[in-house]
Design a protein around this motif. Structure first.
Motif, PDB file in Angstrom:
ATOM      1  N   LEU A   1       2.502  40.817 -15.325  1.00 44.80           N
ATOM      2  CA  LEU A   1       2.723  40.891 -13.884  1.00 44.80           C
ATOM      3  C   LEU A   1       1.792  41.846 -13.143  1.00 44.80           C
ATOM      4  O   LEU A   1       2.012  42.119 -11.970  1.00 44.80           O
ATOM      5  N   GLU A   2       0.766  42.328 -13.800  1.00 45.25           N
ATOM      6  CA  GLU A   2      -0.105  43.320 -13.172  1.00 45.25           C
ATOM      7  C   GLU A   2      -0.707  42.829 -11.856  1.00 45.25           C
ATOM      8  O   GLU A   2      -0.690  43.541 -10.851  1.00 45.25           O
TER       9      GLU A   2
ATOM     10  N   ASP B   1       8.422  50.455 -11.979  1.00 48.98           N
ATOM     11  CA  ASP B   1       8.850  49.703 -13.147  1.00 48.98           C
ATOM     12  C   ASP B   1       9.351  48.338 -12.696  1.00 48.98           C
ATOM     13  O   ASP B   1       9.524  48.100 -11.500  1.00 48.98           O
ATOM     14  N   HIS B   2       9.562  47.454 -13.637  1.00 51.97           N
ATOM     15  CA  HIS B   2      10.162  46.162 -13.343  1.00 51.97           C
ATOM     16  C   HIS B   2      10.880  45.657 -14.593  1.00 51.97           C
ATOM     17  O   HIS B   2      10.646  46.150 -15.692  1.00 51.97           O
TER      18      HIS B   2
ATOM     19  N   HIS C   1       5.609  49.995 -18.236  1.00 50.24           N
ATOM     20  CA  HIS C   1       6.699  49.152 -17.768  1.00 50.24           C
ATOM     21  C   HIS C   1       7.477  48.642 -18.969  1.00 50.24           C
ATOM     22  O   HIS C   1       6.958  48.542 -20.067  1.00 50.24           O
TER      23      HIS C   1
ATOM     24  N   LYS D   1       5.063  51.425  -3.758  1.00 57.58           N
ATOM     25  CA  LYS D   1       4.621  51.854  -5.088  1.00 57.58           C
ATOM     26  C   LYS D   1       5.654  51.407  -6.126  1.00 57.58           C
ATOM     27  O   LYS D   1       6.779  51.894  -6.141  1.00 57.58           O
ATOM     28  N   ILE D   2       5.271  50.474  -6.972  1.00 55.22           N
ATOM     29  CA  ILE D   2       6.160  49.974  -8.018  1.00 55.22           C
ATOM     30  C   ILE D   2       6.087  50.921  -9.211  1.00 55.22           C
ATOM     31  O   ILE D   2       5.005  51.223  -9.716  1.00 55.22           O
TER      32      ILE D   2
ATOM     33  N   ILE E   1       1.879  42.969  -4.454  1.00 50.34           N
ATOM     34  CA  ILE E   1       3.091  43.469  -3.789  1.00 50.34           C
ATOM     35  C   ILE E   1       2.852  44.868  -3.243  1.00 50.34           C
ATOM     36  O   ILE E   1       3.214  45.175  -2.099  1.00 50.34           O
ATOM     37  N   GLU E   2       2.259  45.735  -4.046  1.00 55.84           N
ATOM     38  CA  GLU E   2       1.993  47.109  -3.607  1.00 55.84           C
ATOM     39  C   GLU E   2       1.102  47.123  -2.367  1.00 55.84           C
ATOM     40  O   GLU E   2       1.360  47.860  -1.413  1.00 55.84           O
TER      41      GLU E   2
ATOM     42  N   ASP F   1       2.301  42.603 -20.680  1.00 58.76           N
ATOM     43  CA  ASP F   1       2.738  42.786 -19.295  1.00 58.76           C
ATOM     44  C   ASP F   1       1.950  41.771 -18.476  1.00 58.76           C
ATOM     45  O   ASP F   1       0.760  41.925 -18.257  1.00 58.76           O
TER      46      ASP F   1
ATOM     47  N   GLU G   1       2.044  42.643  -9.229  1.00 56.62           N
ATOM     48  CA  GLU G   1       2.409  43.999  -8.811  1.00 56.62           C
ATOM     49  C   GLU G   1       1.395  44.572  -7.817  1.00 56.62           C
ATOM     50  O   GLU G   1       1.774  45.154  -6.802  1.00 56.62           O
ATOM     51  N   ASN G   2       0.128  44.421  -8.152  1.00 55.82           N
ATOM     52  CA  ASN G   2      -0.926  44.938  -7.259  1.00 55.82           C
ATOM     53  C   ASN G   2      -0.833  44.303  -5.881  1.00 55.82           C
ATOM     54  O   ASN G   2      -0.970  44.980  -4.860  1.00 55.82           O
TER      55      ASN G   2
END
Length: 149
Positions: A118-119, A135-136, A97, A132-133, A125-126, A116, A122-123
């Protein structure tokens, strides 16, 4: 001054060749300028001004076309700092990312956050949205340490 290693040049040549392009001296000068100014988040015009010093015959249109090509190949990222200018930075090998940025509202300085953070988000949200993310991009706005003084 940092320049592309022979391995990196060969990989870049291969990437360009696959897309039907060559690593011309002008393109190499543009890539080297971005590398030399890493962390400065230059605009296309600023890249042009830097490249023109060593390559006075280069045109602004060549720089614009090359920037678009390098972005398409994933060699550089476009960074929008909400100041009306597109800025560019290198995409580093192994980065999954883009890194986060801290933008000073007073002087405009841009600092990079290497971690990073936001792991976990991200998990979540996914999982929650079955999305499937890939990038951000995250920017934090505030006042840098120099301007706080």
């Amino acid at each position: 001054m940092p320049y592309l290693s022979e391995k990196e040049i060969n990989e870049l040549k291969e990437d360009l060749k696959k897309k039907g392009y060559k690593l011309t001296p002008q393109r190499r000068a543009i890539v080297n300028t971005i590398i030399e100014n890493e962390g400065k988040h230059l605009t296309t015009e600023e890249i042009y001004d830097e490249v023109k010093r060593g390559c006075p015959e280069i045109g602004l249109a060549t720089v614009y076309r090359t920037i678009l090509l390098l972005e398409e190949l994933g060699i550089i990222y476009k960074l929008d700092l909400d100041d009306g200018c597109a800025r560019y930075e290198l995409a580093h090998e192994g980065e999954t990312h883009r890194h986060h940025h801290l933008v000073c509202n007073v002087c405009g300085k841009v600092l990079e956050v290497e971690d990073d953070l936001l792991e976990v988000i991200e998990n979540k949200i996914e999982e929650t949205y079955n999305f499937k993310i890939l990038d951000h991009s995250v920017k934090f706005y505030g006042i840098c340490n120099d301007c706080k003084k």
